[in-house]
Motif scaffolding. Structure first.
Motif, mmCIF file in Angstrom:
data_model
loop_
_atom_site.group_PDB
_atom_site.id
_atom_site.type_symbol
_atom_site.label_atom_id
_atom_site.label_comp_id
_atom_site.label_asym_id
_atom_site.label_seq_id
_atom_site.Cartn_x
_atom_site.Cartn_y
_atom_site.Cartn_z
ATOM 1 N N GLU A 8 7.240 5.346 14.500
ATOM 2 C CA GLU A 8 6.493 6.351 13.733
ATOM 3 C C GLU A 8 7.486 7.377 13.245
ATOM 4 O O GLU A 8 8.459 7.678 13.930
ATOM 5 N N ARG A 9 7.162 7.958 12.081
ATOM 6 C CA ARG A 9 8.081 8.971 11.571
ATOM 7 C C ARG A 9 7.395 10.327 11.585
ATOM 8 O O ARG A 9 6.285 10.466 11.086
ATOM 9 N N HIS A 10 8.013 11.283 12.225
ATOM 10 C CA HIS A 10 7.531 12.661 12.188
ATOM 11 C C HIS A 10 8.599 13.468 11.460
ATOM 12 O O HIS A 10 9.514 13.986 12.095
ATOM 13 N N ASP A 11 8.525 13.487 10.150
ATOM 14 C CA ASP A 11 9.559 13.980 9.223
ATOM 15 C C ASP A 11 10.969 13.566 9.663
ATOM 16 O O ASP A 11 11.251 12.379 9.631
ATOM 17 N N VAL A 12 11.818 14.455 10.188
ATOM 18 C CA VAL A 12 13.207 14.035 10.456
ATOM 19 C C VAL A 12 13.370 13.256 11.763
ATOM 20 O O VAL A 12 14.444 12.735 12.063
ATOM 21 N N VAL A 13 12.323 13.199 12.563
ATOM 22 C CA VAL A 13 12.437 12.496 13.848
ATOM 23 C C VAL A 13 11.642 11.190 13.804
ATOM 24 O O VAL A 13 10.471 11.186 13.428
ATOM 25 N N VAL A 15 10.041 8.191 16.067
ATOM 26 C CA VAL A 15 9.667 7.960 17.466
ATOM 27 C C VAL A 15 9.434 6.465 17.679
ATOM 28 O O VAL A 15 8.575 5.857 17.019
ATOM 29 N N VAL A 16 10.222 5.879 18.560
ATOM 30 C CA VAL A 16 10.070 4.465 18.900
ATOM 31 C C VAL A 16 9.283 4.404 20.211
ATOM 32 O O VAL A 16 9.737 4.947 21.229
ATOM 33 N N THR A 17 8.102 3.767 20.183
ATOM 34 C CA THR A 17 7.267 3.735 21.391
ATOM 35 C C THR A 17 7.071 2.299 21.849
ATOM 36 O O THR A 17 6.623 1.440 21.088
ATOM 37 N N ILE A 18 7.401 2.061 23.101
ATOM 38 C CA ILE A 18 7.217 0.724 23.689
ATOM 39 C C ILE A 18 5.850 0.705 24.358
ATOM 40 O O ILE A 18 5.513 1.625 25.104
ATOM 41 N N ASN A 19 5.085 -0.344 24.087
ATOM 42 C CA ASN A 19 3.757 -0.432 24.693
ATOM 43 C C ASN A 19 3.527 -1.868 25.154
ATOM 44 O O ASN A 19 2.942 -2.681 24.452
ATOM 45 N N SER A 20 4.042 -2.157 26.338
ATOM 46 C CA SER A 20 3.932 -3.510 26.861
ATOM 47 C C SER A 20 3.502 -3.435 28.330
ATOM 48 O O SER A 20 4.327 -3.438 29.231
ATOM 49 N N LEU A 35 15.210 -3.370 19.132
ATOM 50 C CA LEU A 35 16.326 -3.584 18.205
ATOM 51 C C LEU A 35 15.873 -3.354 16.761
ATOM 52 O O LEU A 35 16.513 -2.624 15.989
ATOM 53 N N GLU A 36 14.745 -3.954 16.433
ATOM 54 C CA GLU A 36 14.233 -3.866 15.062
ATOM 55 C C GLU A 36 13.906 -2.407 14.705
ATOM 56 O O GLU A 36 14.302 -1.913 13.639
ATOM 57 N N CYS A 37 13.205 -1.727 15.604
ATOM 58 C CA CYS A 37 12.776 -0.356 15.308
ATOM 59 C C CYS A 37 13.970 0.590 15.210
ATOM 60 O O CYS A 37 14.011 1.479 14.353
ATOM 61 N N VAL A 38 14.960 0.417 16.099
ATOM 62 C CA VAL A 38 16.131 1.299 16.052
ATOM 63 C C VAL A 38 16.892 1.054 14.740
ATOM 64 O O VAL A 38 17.280 1.996 14.038
ATOM 65 N N LYS A 39 17.048 -0.224 14.386
ATOM 66 C CA LYS A 39 17.754 -0.533 13.120
ATOM 67 C C LYS A 39 17.015 0.098 11.939
ATOM 68 O O LYS A 39 17.634 0.693 11.048
ATOM 69 N N ASP A 40 15.683 -0.032 11.941
ATOM 70 C CA ASP A 40 14.876 0.544 10.846
ATOM 71 C C ASP A 40 15.061 2.050 10.776
ATOM 72 O O ASP A 40 15.242 2.627 9.703
ATOM 73 N N ALA A 41 14.987 2.690 11.969
ATOM 74 C CA ALA A 41 15.076 4.154 11.991
ATOM 75 C C ALA A 41 16.450 4.614 11.495
ATOM 76 O O ALA A 41 16.565 5.639 10.815
ATOM 77 N N ILE A 50 16.320 10.038 16.716
ATOM 78 C CA ILE A 50 15.375 9.014 17.179
ATOM 79 C C ILE A 50 14.995 9.320 18.625
ATOM 80 O O ILE A 50 15.861 9.668 19.436
ATOM 81 N N VAL A 51 13.687 9.190 18.910
ATOM 82 C CA VAL A 51 13.231 9.353 20.297
ATOM 83 C C VAL A 51 12.733 7.995 20.771
ATOM 84 O O VAL A 51 11.986 7.318 20.064
ATOM 85 N N LEU A 52 13.163 7.585 21.946
ATOM 86 C CA LEU A 52 12.685 6.319 22.519
ATOM 87 C C LEU A 52 11.797 6.656 23.709
ATOM 88 O O LEU A 52 12.247 7.308 24.660
ATOM 89 N N THR A 53 10.545 6.223 23.638
ATOM 90 C CA THR A 53 9.623 6.577 24.714
ATOM 91 C C THR A 53 8.674 5.411 24.987
ATOM 92 O O THR A 53 8.715 4.403 24.285
#
Ligand code: 3HC
Ligand code: NAI
Length: 698
Positions: A8-13, A15-20, A35-41, A50-53
């Motif tokens: 998700e994008r919150h303007d300049v930040v 947020v990569v959220t894992i839900n498994s 990997l995909e989300c970090v590359k995209d961000a 980038i925040v990983l949560t």
């Protein structure tokens, strides 16, 4: 777009959220998603941090253990971490719940870490017979210094968020992970903080590079109790590589160590134990969705050895208990024992200095059974006599509130009979703790004929709440653990009549990995208990009887099968005992023969496995793995051997059945004949594990 990781994008930040669910383990899908989300961000212009949560109850709890031993699926975790660490935009790991194993390694590859106050961070791989395989042994020492890293990696216990903050593992404690992580990311941007890559920061290694004893002393302290285990030593070597080698070379060493351990028999056994423990909490034959009853107040009857230990287990978990005795004097004695126990732990540094007062404050000692009125769960731990148990349960029926769960801690007595002393047998079951009850993790949950399903689920869930490992068993003499132990005891005694000495038998058993042999264990428990019970039943055991007649009751009299010097607990072989055995054998007209260690080991282990097979036949245990859990957590079976039934599968059931038949013939002991289940599995070339699979498939 990944199904288990979202961006998700919150303007300049970003947020990569894992839900498994349930624990966000790093399955191939999760690794791929990150990997995909970090590359995209990284690719999106305008995103600056980038925040990983994680969603759900916890941050990533580690690699997906079910994937070990299967062909690896891309992307590998190391590849994902490299991408993250090399990101030109700062990545903040926002942690809640437990960041364990590969989960903490993900966080260590981020440039910053924040965590909620109740979070725990650790590298517990060693408990699965592994070492951290994705840079943990190289990055953690750089984050917190080698001393604490050794404690966390070689010991395997996690640390609190407060300790993580104090030691530089996290930057801040935050309220909520996602919001806190995002706020911190904005701060990084505002302050233009440089990216911190742990791989490039050797500052915390300098002291140990100059003085290696900092590292070796920490390792010596952490491996003192690691007898027989491979992983703690391999893990320590990997941390050593962080001190001695450049980062990438250290990483290579870590990888080699990990690959070796993941394929080892020890790790396979330890992973089996992990899943067996969780499987044991699932009660077979109880309707899906059966909810446990609410347990807020607990009463324990009897403040003796067991009642006191059980009360401490509840207090340790922060649950208040009412502890009930027959008189003030007994109560005072019981409360005194607990207080001294806590004080000793605090003096050793095992618990905080203010813990004894806090925990004793949760134990309300009173006299009189009418005090059970408020309790949702009552655990009886009075003398082991049916008449006394019935008297107590009749009183409980009168005083306990409707719906209260009534449990007995009996070691051997028939719970069906105890239940019949009440008008509510559906509420009665066994909760069999092991001594010392505040330390040993096992709780055999004994299901009686009429026990209601929700009473069983209540007992299992309470046991887990107080950090015990529950295993459901049926009613029989000694339930699962003690019933199997009795077979070992019988053979141990017979071996003395054939020419073995106590110290020889015990040495074989401890070399196998058990904490104690049967004779040292007898000395610890007190030989007079069995002696008195044999007298009551008109049974003889000439050697044990002769020891007791000579006043040798075990540790408490300084002499038993061994002698004990100056109040020490270390057993010393005693020539007097050898003389006593010799004389007894002469009197009985028996010759001593040389008994090989191999025979001792087989006769110590195989009869227990045989009894385990009978227990399965009689459905006293639902799964072979439940029996293993009982031995691992109640009797100190070495975890790297998985448990007696697992061990039997490794040796091969055909061999075990043949050896049992051999000993049945040679020692003229029909009880050693292989159980029919064992015979059948051996003939079919199958394992005990195959039963578990069939049961599940059915
Ligand atoms: N992989 C796969 N499944 C896992 C798992 C993992 N790492 N951790 C937990 N699970 C499963 C459990 O088997 C259980 O499944 P079930 O419901 O089907 O029985 C479910 O998740 C819930 O687990 P618990 O019942 O244990 O839940 P709790 O809330 O009591 O505990 C926990 C949560 C503290 C995370 C505990 O599960 C735990 O300690 N997990 C293992 C953590 C671990 O050892 N991580 C390191 C793995 S090895 C590694 O990371 C290697 C790396 O260095 C490369
Ligand atoms: P213990 O003799 O140390 O303690 C029993 C306590 O119960 C005594 O303090 C006694 O005063 C009290 N008591 C007796 N009748 C009572 C009553 N009516 N109301 C309130 N209190 C009463 O015995 P221990 O060793 O604690 O054993 C208790 C139970 O736990 C037994 O059933 C035993 O078989 C079982 N057990 C014992 C283990 C051990 O290693 N000691 C291990 C597992 C189970």
């Amino acid at each position: 777009m990944s199904e288990v990781v979202r961006l998700e994008r919150h303007d300049v930040v970003a947020v990569v959220t894992i839900n498994s669910p349930p624990v966000n383990a790093l399955s191939a899908a999760v690794r791929g998603g990150i990997l995909e989300c970090v590359k995209d961000a990284v690719a999106v212009s305008g995103v600056k941090a980038i925040v990983l949560t994680c969603a759900g109850r916890t941050f990533i709890a580690g690699a997906d253990i079910t994937e070990f031993g299967k062909p690896p699926k891309p992307p590998g975790l190391s590849e994902v971490l490299l991408e993250m660490e090399n990101s030109p935009k700062p990545i903040v790991a926002a942690i809640h719940g437990t960041a364990l194993g590969g989960g903490l390694e993900v966080a260590l590859a981020c440039h910053f870490r924040v965590a909620t106050r109740d979070a725990k961070l650790g590298l517990p791989e060693v408990k699965l017979g592994l070492l951290p395989g994705a840079g943990g042994t190289q990055r953690l020492p750089r984050a917190v210094g080698p001393e604490l890293a050794v404690r966390m990696i070689v010991g395997g216990d996690p640390i609190s968020a407060a300790d993580a903050l104090k030691n530089g593992l996290i930057e801040e404690i935050v309220e909520g992970p996602a919001a806190g992580g995002e706020a911190f990311a904005r701060k990084v941007l505002a302050e233009k903080r440089p990216l911190r890559k742990l791989r490039d920061d050797d500052s915390k290694l300098a002291a140990a590079k100059a003085d290696r004893s900092i590292f070796t002393n920490a390792v010596a302290a952490m491996t003192r109790r690691a007898r027989g285990l491979e992983a703690p030593f391999a893990a320590a070597a990997a941390v050593g590589a962080a001190i001695d080698l450049p980062f990438d070379d250290g990483l290579k060493k870590e990888r080699e160590g990990f690959l070796k351990l993941v394929a080892s028999d020890q790790s396979k056994a330890q992973r089996y134990a992990f899943f067996s423990e969780r499987e044991a909490a699932k009660i077979s034959g109880v309707p899906d969705g059966t909810k446990p009853r609410k347990v807020e107040r607990v009463a324990i009857i009897g403040a003796g050895t067991m009642g006191g230990g059980i009360a401490m287990s509840f207090a340790n978990a922060g649950i208040p208990v009412t502890l009930i005795e027959t008189g003030e004097e007994q109560l005072k004695r019981g409360m005194g024992v607990m207080q001294r126990n806590y004080d000793a732990s605090a003096a050793r540094g095992g618990i905080p200095a203010d813990a004894p007062a806090k925990r004793m404050g949760l134990i309300n000692g009173v006299v009189g059974l009418e005090n059970v009125k408020e309790a949702d769960l009552v655990i009886e731990a009075v003398f082991e006599t049916m008449a006394v148990k019935k008297e107590v349960f009749t009183a409980l029926d009168k005083f306990a509130k409707p719906g209260a769960v009534l449990a007995s801690n009996t070691s051997y007595l028939n719970i069906d009979e105890i239940a019949e002393a009440t008008l509510r047998p559906q509420d009665v079951l066994g909760m069999h703790f092991f001594s010392p009850a505040n330390v040993m993790k096992l709780c055999e949950i004994v299901r009686a004929d009429k026990t209601a399903p929700d009473v069983l689920t209540t007992a299992v869930s309470v046991a887990r709440k107080i950090a015990k490992v529950p295993a459901v068993v049926g009613v029989c003499d000694g339930f699962v653990g003690n019933r199997m132990l009795a077979q070992r005891g019988k053979q141990a005694e017979k071996l003395l009549f054939e020419g073995a000495l106590p110290q020889q038998v015990d040495a074989v058993v401890t070399r196998f990995g058990m904490p104690m042999g049967p004779f040292a264990m007898g000395d610890l428990a007190g030989l007079d208990i069995g002696w008195r019970s044999r007298k009551d039943r008109g049974i003889k055991s000439e050697i044990a009887d002769a020891l007791c007649e000579a006043g040798r009751f075990g540790q408490k009299t300084g002499k038993g099968y061994y002698r004990y010097e100056g109040g020490s607990r270390s057993p010393l072989p005693d020539p007097e005992v050898e003389k006593l055995i010799d004389e007894m054998l002469q009197r009985l007209g028996r010759n001593r023969r040389a008994v090989s260690d191999e025979e001792i080991l087989e006769r110590m282990i195989y009869p227990m496995i045989n009894e385990g097979a009978r227990i399965l036949e009689e459905k006293i245990a639902a799964r072979p793995s439940d029996i293993d859990v009982i031995w691992l957590y109640g009797y100190g079976w070495p975890i790297y051997r998985g448990g007696p039934m697992y061990h039997a599968d490794i040796i091969g059931l055909k061999h075990i059945a043949e050896r049992l038949s051999f000993y049945a013939r040679e020692t003229n002991d029909p009880s050693l004949e292989p159980a029919s289940l064992l015979k059948r599995l051996a003939a079919e070339g199958k394992t005990f594990a195959s039963l578990a699979q069939t049961a599940k498939a059915a």
